[in-house]
Design an enzyme around this catalytic site. Structure first.
Site, PDB file in Angstrom:
ATOM      1  N   ASP A  70     -60.926  23.743   1.553  1.00  0.00           N
ATOM      2  CA  ASP A  70     -59.697  22.952   1.580  1.00  0.00           C
ATOM      3  C   ASP A  70     -59.232  22.571   0.181  1.00  0.00           C
ATOM      4  O   ASP A  70     -59.966  22.728  -0.795  1.00  0.00           O
ATOM      5  CB  ASP A  70     -59.879  21.713   2.474  1.00  0.00           C
ATOM      6  CG  ASP A  70     -61.226  21.015   2.281  1.00  0.00           C
ATOM      7  OD1 ASP A  70     -61.839  21.217   1.215  1.00  0.00           O
ATOM      8  OD2 ASP A  70     -61.654  20.277   3.174  1.00  0.00           O
ATOM      9  N   ASN A 139     -65.790  11.100  10.899  1.00  0.00           N
ATOM     10  CA  ASN A 139     -65.087  11.241  12.178  1.00  0.00           C
ATOM     11  C   ASN A 139     -65.245  12.656  12.752  1.00  0.00           C
ATOM     12  O   ASN A 139     -64.572  13.033  13.694  1.00  0.00           O
ATOM     13  CB  ASN A 139     -63.595  10.895  12.016  1.00  0.00           C
ATOM     14  CG  ASN A 139     -62.886  11.821  11.035  1.00  0.00           C
ATOM     15  OD1 ASN A 139     -63.450  12.820  10.594  1.00  0.00           O
ATOM     16  ND2 ASN A 139     -61.653  11.502  10.693  1.00  0.00           N
TER      17      ASN A 139
HETATM   18  C1  GLP Z   1     -63.970  15.578   2.827  1.00  0.00           C
HETATM   19  C2  GLP Z   1     -63.814  17.114   2.755  1.00  0.00           C
HETATM   20  C3  GLP Z   1     -64.757  17.781   3.699  1.00  0.00           C
HETATM   21  C4  GLP Z   1     -66.117  17.126   3.532  1.00  0.00           C
HETATM   22  C5  GLP Z   1     -66.077  15.740   4.123  1.00  0.00           C
HETATM   23  C6  GLP Z   1     -67.333  14.908   3.937  1.00  0.00           C
HETATM   24  O1  GLP Z   1     -62.786  14.948   3.171  1.00  0.00           O
HETATM   25  N1  GLP Z   1     -62.497  17.608   2.994  1.00  0.00           N
HETATM   26  O2  GLP Z   1     -64.799  19.170   3.451  1.00  0.00           O
HETATM   27  O3  GLP Z   1     -67.110  17.862   4.194  1.00  0.00           O
HETATM   28  O4  GLP Z   1     -64.914  15.049   3.737  1.00  0.00           O
HETATM   29  O5  GLP Z   1     -67.374  14.297   2.693  1.00  0.00           O
HETATM   30  P1  GLP Z   1     -68.663  13.564   2.133  1.00  0.00           P
HETATM   31  O6  GLP Z   1     -69.675  14.645   1.864  1.00  0.00           O
HETATM   32  O7  GLP Z   1     -68.197  12.908   0.879  1.00  0.00           O
HETATM   33  O8  GLP Z   1     -69.136  12.616   3.176  1.00  0.00           O
END
Ligand code: GLP
Length: 248
Positions: A70, A139
């Protein structure tokens, strides 16, 4: 039916080492591997370990192709909030990846719909994704496939949910509205659920207690768009690398 495989490690450091070992082994087994890569806090130490393995054991990334999951709409590649900057910092500048083989959706593309279609076509042209490495949102979001009434198959433009935006931009969320940047990064490109599920193999990383409930629901609950991670039940080769706090 093949259930997702669970690998539970003691803590975040051990989880990261294990994840890096699996990814590194996949590159050694197939030097022209096509990888999908996540961002966020979770994979930071996995990237550190991959860099260490590259330096210590000489893992060759020169023929590897990467596609990030993304990117924010409106993010310039040198904007510190962009995932392009994150990847340059944590991986691309530290292993011998060829710059023309590292792909992210272009945050500044003039026509976002065309950019999403171009990205999906580039993944197809590379022969599809061999190994998709994922994080998971609290979520249940995968990439930026947020929970909702329905999910979208291919790479597309999506709106971030408020809780995701606040978590990813705590500094912006604290600013008064008039001081926030114009785009606010409320929209993003994301690979779709079909893009992810078409990967030949999936490794999901999760750490910390806050991921426990959504993971349990993803594995044992119904396959439903209200928890995008539950869609992983439809894939035959998923490994979850978790620390004890996430596994519970
Ligand atoms: C973000 C990214 C995701 C990621 C997720 C978890 O928003 N777009 O690809 O896996 O949230 O993030 P974190 O590892 O900081 O908990």
């Amino acid at each position: 039916m093949r259930r997702p495989q669970l690998e539970v490690q003691a803590d975040y450091a051990a989880m990261s080492r294990r994840a890096a070992t699996l990814i590194d082994a996949a590159i050694r087994a197939r030097p022209d591997l096509v990888l999908a890569l996540p961002t966020g806090a979770t994979p930071v130490a996995t990237y550190e370990e991959l860099v260490a393995l590259h330096q210590r054991a000489g893992t060759d990334w020169s023929r590897v192709t990467t596609f990030n999951l993304d990117e924010y709409l409106g993010a310039a590649p040198d904007d510190p909030h962009s995932y392009a900057a994150y990847m340059a910092q944590h991986l691309f500048s530290k292993v011998n990846l060829s710059p023309d083989r590292c792909h992210l959706p272009r945050g500044l593309a003039a026509d976002p719909q065309a950019e999403a279609a171009r990205y999906e076509a580039a993944i197809d042209a590379a022969g599809g994704i061999d190994l998709c490495v994922l994080g998971v949102g609290i979520n249940g979001h995968l990439g930026f496939n947020e929970p909702g009434e329905s999910l979208v198959g291919p790479t597309h433009v999506t709106e971030l949910r408020e809780e995701t935006w606040q978590r990813n931009f705590p500094d912006l969320a604290r600013l008064p509205k008039e001081q926030r940047p114009p785009t606010e990064f409320r929209r993003a490109y994301t690979m779709g659920i079909a893009t992810i599920l078409q990967a030949r193999r999936i490794i999901l990383l999760a750490s910390g207690r806050e991921k426990r409930a959504i993971l349990r629901q993803a594995l044992d609950g119904p396959v439903a768009p209200r928890n995008p991670a539950s869609l992983l039940q439809l894939h035959a080769d998923v490994t979850l690398v978790l620390d004890e706090a996430a596994a519970g």
